[in-house]
Design an enzyme around this catalytic site. Structure first.
Site, PDB file in Angstrom:
ATOM      1  N   TYR A  60      24.233  49.106  36.568  1.00 15.47           N
ATOM      2  CA  TYR A  60      24.628  48.659  37.911  1.00 15.47           C
ATOM      3  C   TYR A  60      23.477  48.936  38.871  1.00 15.47           C
ATOM      4  O   TYR A  60      22.829  49.980  38.766  1.00 15.47           O
ATOM      5  CB  TYR A  60      25.900  49.400  38.354  1.00 15.47           C
ATOM      6  CG  TYR A  60      26.624  48.689  39.468  1.00 15.47           C
ATOM      7  CD1 TYR A  60      27.319  47.510  39.225  1.00 15.47           C
ATOM      8  CD2 TYR A  60      26.588  49.173  40.782  1.00 15.47           C
ATOM      9  CE1 TYR A  60      27.979  46.841  40.250  1.00 15.47           C
ATOM     10  CE2 TYR A  60      27.253  48.505  41.807  1.00 15.47           C
ATOM     11  CZ  TYR A  60      27.949  47.347  41.526  1.00 15.47           C
ATOM     12  OH  TYR A  60      28.600  46.678  42.538  1.00 15.47           O
ATOM     13  N   ASN A 148      37.806  46.103  47.043  1.00 13.66           N
ATOM     14  CA  ASN A 148      38.466  44.872  46.600  1.00 13.66           C
ATOM     15  C   ASN A 148      39.026  43.994  47.729  1.00 13.66           C
ATOM     16  O   ASN A 148      38.700  42.801  47.769  1.00 13.66           O
ATOM     17  CB  ASN A 148      39.521  45.200  45.540  1.00 13.66           C
ATOM     18  CG  ASN A 148      38.854  45.704  44.268  1.00 13.66           C
ATOM     19  OD1 ASN A 148      37.751  45.293  43.941  1.00 13.66           O
ATOM     20  ND2 ASN A 148      39.503  46.611  43.560  1.00 13.66           N
ATOM     21  N   ARG A 197      44.118  35.317  31.555  1.00  7.01           N
ATOM     22  CA  ARG A 197      44.132  35.205  30.082  1.00  7.01           C
ATOM     23  C   ARG A 197      45.565  35.092  29.581  1.00  7.01           C
ATOM     24  O   ARG A 197      46.456  35.721  30.149  1.00  7.01           O
ATOM     25  CB  ARG A 197      43.502  36.463  29.460  1.00  7.01           C
ATOM     26  CG  ARG A 197      42.015  36.454  29.546  1.00  7.01           C
ATOM     27  CD  ARG A 197      41.408  37.360  28.529  1.00  7.01           C
ATOM     28  NE  ARG A 197      41.458  38.770  28.924  1.00  7.01           N
ATOM     29  CZ  ARG A 197      40.719  39.701  28.355  1.00  7.01           C
ATOM     30  NH1 ARG A 197      39.904  39.388  27.354  1.00  7.01           N
ATOM     31  NH2 ARG A 197      40.787  40.956  28.742  1.00  7.01           N
ATOM     32  N   GLY A 270      32.169  38.426  39.688  1.00 12.97           N
ATOM     33  CA  GLY A 270      32.321  39.313  38.529  1.00 12.97           C
ATOM     34  C   GLY A 270      31.946  38.570  37.263  1.00 12.97           C
ATOM     35  O   GLY A 270      31.814  37.334  37.263  1.00 12.97           O
TER      36      GLY A 270
HETATM   37  N1  LIG Z   1      30.767  41.300  43.676  1.00 12.59           N
HETATM   38  C1  LIG Z   1      31.469  42.209  44.312  1.00 12.59           C
HETATM   39  O1  LIG Z   1      31.210  42.593  45.440  1.00 12.59           O
HETATM   40  C2  LIG Z   1      32.647  42.794  43.599  1.00 12.59           C
HETATM   41  C3  LIG Z   1      33.594  43.550  44.293  1.00 12.59           C
HETATM   42  C4  LIG Z   1      34.719  44.010  43.601  1.00 12.59           C
HETATM   43  C5  LIG Z   1      34.837  43.761  42.242  1.00 12.59           C
HETATM   44  N2  LIG Z   1      33.852  43.056  41.619  1.00 12.59           N
HETATM   45  C6  LIG Z   1      33.949  42.707  40.204  1.00 12.59           C
HETATM   46  O2  LIG Z   1      35.106  41.932  40.058  1.00 12.59           O
HETATM   47  C7  LIG Z   1      35.615  42.119  38.762  1.00 12.59           C
HETATM   48  C8  LIG Z   1      37.074  42.518  38.887  1.00 12.59           C
HETATM   49  O3  LIG Z   1      37.150  43.789  39.514  1.00 12.59           O
HETATM   50  P1  LIG Z   1      38.576  44.466  39.749  1.00 12.59           P
HETATM   51  O4  LIG Z   1      38.402  45.825  40.285  1.00 12.59           O
HETATM   52  O5  LIG Z   1      39.410  43.500  40.514  1.00 12.59           O
HETATM   53  O6  LIG Z   1      39.037  44.547  38.224  1.00 12.59           O
HETATM   54  P2  LIG Z   1      40.399  44.924  37.510  1.00 12.59           P
HETATM   55  O7  LIG Z   1      41.512  45.036  38.500  1.00 12.59           O
HETATM   56  O8  LIG Z   1      40.119  46.034  36.584  1.00 12.59           O
HETATM   57  O9  LIG Z   1      40.687  43.603  36.644  1.00 12.59           O
HETATM   58  C9  LIG Z   1      39.850  43.217  35.619  1.00 12.59           C
HETATM   59  C10 LIG Z   1      40.064  41.733  35.366  1.00 12.59           C
HETATM   60  O10 LIG Z   1      39.135  41.291  34.398  1.00 12.59           O
HETATM   61  C11 LIG Z   1      39.835  40.632  33.354  1.00 12.59           C
HETATM   62  N3  LIG Z   1      39.118  40.835  32.103  1.00 12.59           N
HETATM   63  C12 LIG Z   1      38.814  42.004  31.498  1.00 12.59           C
HETATM   64  N4  LIG Z   1      38.100  41.777  30.380  1.00 12.59           N
HETATM   65  C13 LIG Z   1      37.968  40.418  30.281  1.00 12.59           C
HETATM   66  C14 LIG Z   1      37.353  39.572  29.327  1.00 12.59           C
HETATM   67  N5  LIG Z   1      36.702  40.044  28.268  1.00 12.59           N
HETATM   68  N6  LIG Z   1      37.410  38.237  29.548  1.00 12.59           N
HETATM   69  C15 LIG Z   1      38.055  37.738  30.618  1.00 12.59           C
HETATM   70  N7  LIG Z   1      38.654  38.506  31.551  1.00 12.59           N
HETATM   71  C16 LIG Z   1      38.612  39.827  31.381  1.00 12.59           C
HETATM   72  C17 LIG Z   1      41.207  41.281  33.340  1.00 12.59           C
HETATM   73  O11 LIG Z   1      42.103  40.406  32.727  1.00 12.59           O
HETATM   74  P3  LIG Z   1      43.148  40.894  31.615  1.00 12.59           P
HETATM   75  O12 LIG Z   1      44.337  41.394  32.352  1.00 12.59           O
HETATM   76  O13 LIG Z   1      43.395  39.646  30.857  1.00 12.59           O
HETATM   77  O14 LIG Z   1      42.470  41.971  30.785  1.00 12.59           O
HETATM   78  C18 LIG Z   1      41.452  41.398  34.849  1.00 12.59           C
HETATM   79  O15 LIG Z   1      41.827  40.154  35.397  1.00 12.59           O
HETATM   80  C19 LIG Z   1      34.724  43.170  38.094  1.00 12.59           C
HETATM   81  O16 LIG Z   1      33.717  42.504  37.381  1.00 12.59           O
HETATM   82  C20 LIG Z   1      34.123  43.879  39.274  1.00 12.59           C
HETATM   83  O17 LIG Z   1      32.899  44.512  38.976  1.00 12.59           O
HETATM   84  C21 LIG Z   1      32.790  42.566  42.256  1.00 12.59           C
END
Ligand SMILES: NC(=O)c1ccc[n+]([C@@H]2O[C@H](COP(=O)([O-])OP(=O)(O)OC[C@H]3O[C@@H](n4cnc5c(N)ncnc54)[C@H](OP(=O)(O)O)[C@@H]3O)[C@@H](O)[C@H]2O)c1
Length: 353
Positions: A60, A148, A197, A270
């Site tokens: 990261y 988030n 999914r 993401g």
């Molecule tokens: N760019 C930014 O500023 C920013 C800010 C916040 C978060 N993010 C990113 O956004 C993403 C989500 O964060 P979050 O905190 O909301 O996560 P979270 O609540 O832990 O949710 C994870 C999500 O990813 C899915 N997932 C996990 N493994 C997967 C795979 N192999 N293929 C497809 N989908 C998969 C899960 O689906 P299932 O239920 O099907 O497992 C779930 O929808 C992360 O990558 C995080 O780093 C980015």
């Protein structure tokens, strides 16, 4: 004013790697009362985000600062944890803008929130205003306020002006960001097409997402199904979708992008599938698609304090009026151990298996 030391427990790592191998729980030297220009803060809740895992893996872009505690034989170590709710325990003698009991969240990234307490610079925290009576703002909301909901808010606000009744399509719709997108969009009168999914309990998940405001919920499998495309045309009444939000990358996103209409924006935030994103060239040529990346940390660096406060106030208003609920993840399972943020004791607990 009291002058007391605070016990300090923390989850630490000394070198990057698989979290199940490199994380450990340590008792660190007690924190002494804060110096005049500092705050002593007890972390009430410290959530675990996917990016925290990437920080520990060393992949990261932002990283916590290196620490030393020779008293307990630690030459070089890091405390992970980017966001969390701190309760001010004691205020340094020259600090006037904070009081004991204030709720604060982190302004500085990678502050090291996976700890029971910390001494912090007032410049590195933001006080969360709480309505005196009947506030809907829970500790869980406050602890997850930095990452988030602002990401969802930013993506729905910054790329295209959407009007009531407009559609947004997203994948990873059950993620914490995805749920915030659904709720903020609903509050603004927007409609959402949500993809997740497939799973045995899809119907249950669909109901959950619908109950927080999702307009339609589908699985990625549906993206290859002509009948679903037809259904989407019907539910959107042919209205063009101009904002797509990508949490996962890979072919699910390539397929989702084909649902976008003319002059649409695809915003990637993401890469959960760890698959590269490839988009049909025709979308750029014939539909004038624009593809962006969004990083909340960059937004925090670039925004003015007024913009940041306006964003937080907007989200806090949505929490207070009940439109944004909190999807706090209390625990993460990593092979070998479970890291639990206990809702009961509000302490970090490591459950070794
Ligand atoms: N760019 C930014 O500023 C920013 C800010 C916040 C978060 N993010 C990113 O956004 C993403 C989500 O964060 P979050 O905190 O909301 O996560 P979270 O609540 O832990 O949710 C994870 C999500 O990813 C899915 N997932 C996990 N493994 C997967 C795979 N192999 N293929 C497809 N989908 C998969 C899960 O689906 P299932 O239920 O099907 O497992 C779930 O929808 C992360 O990558 C995080 O780093 C980015």
């Amino acid at each position: 004013m009291s002058k007391r030391s605070l016990t300090q427990r923390a989850i630490i790592f000394q070198s990057h790697g698989d979290p199940s191998q490199v994380l450990s729980a340590k008792t660190l030297p007690d924190l002494q009362p804060p110096p005049p220009s500092s705050l002593a803060v007890r972390f009430a809740l410290s959530p675990i985000n996917p990016s925290d895992i990437n920080v520990i893996q060393g992949i990261y872009p932002s990283q916590p600062h290196v620490r030393t505690s020779k008293e307990v034989g630690l030459d070089e170590y890091y405390i992970p944890g980017n966001e969390g709710l701190g309760i001010v325990e004691e205020v340094g003698s020259s600090v006037s803008e904070f009081s004991e009991g204030d709720w604060v969240i982190m302004k500085r990234s990678q502050a090291g929130t996976w700890a029971s307490a910390a001494i912090l610079d007032p410049k590195d925290v933001i006080r969360i205003p709480r309505k005196p009576n009947s506030s809907k703002l829970t500790e869980a909301h406050a602890a997850t306020l930095t990452v988030n909901p602002p990401t969802a808010w930013g993506m729905l606000t910054k790329f295209i002006e959407l009007k009531e009744g407009d559609w947004v399509v997203q994948n990873g719709a059950n993620s914490a960001v995805g749920q915030a997108v659904i709720q903020i969009a609903k509050r603004r009168g927007l409609q959402t097409l949500n993809f997740v999914r497939n799973r045995p309990n899809f119907v249950e998940l669909k109901e959950q997402l619908s109950s927080i405001g999702a307009t339609q919920v589908f699985t990625y499998d549906d993206l290859s199904d002509k009948a679903t495309k037809q259904k989407i045309k019907e539910v959107t009444a042919g209205k063009e979708i101009r904002l797509g939000l990508n949490c996962v990358g890979g072919k699910e996103t390539s397929l989702m992008a084909t649902l976008l209409g003319k002059d649409a924006h695809l915003v990637s935030y993401g890469a959960m599938s760890k698959q590269p994103l490839s988009l049909p060239t025709s979308l750029f040529i014939f539909k004038n698609l624009t593809s962006h990346g969004y990083w909340q940390s960059r937004w925090y660096q670039d925004c003015s304090p007024q913009e940041r406060d306006a964003m937080f106030n907007d989200i806090l208003d949505m929490i207070e009026d009940g439109s944004v609920r909190s999807p706090l993840k209390w625990r993460i399972k990593i092979d070998g151990f479970r890291l639990v943020i206990s809702p009961r004791t509000r302490n970090l607990e490591v459950d070794w298996r």
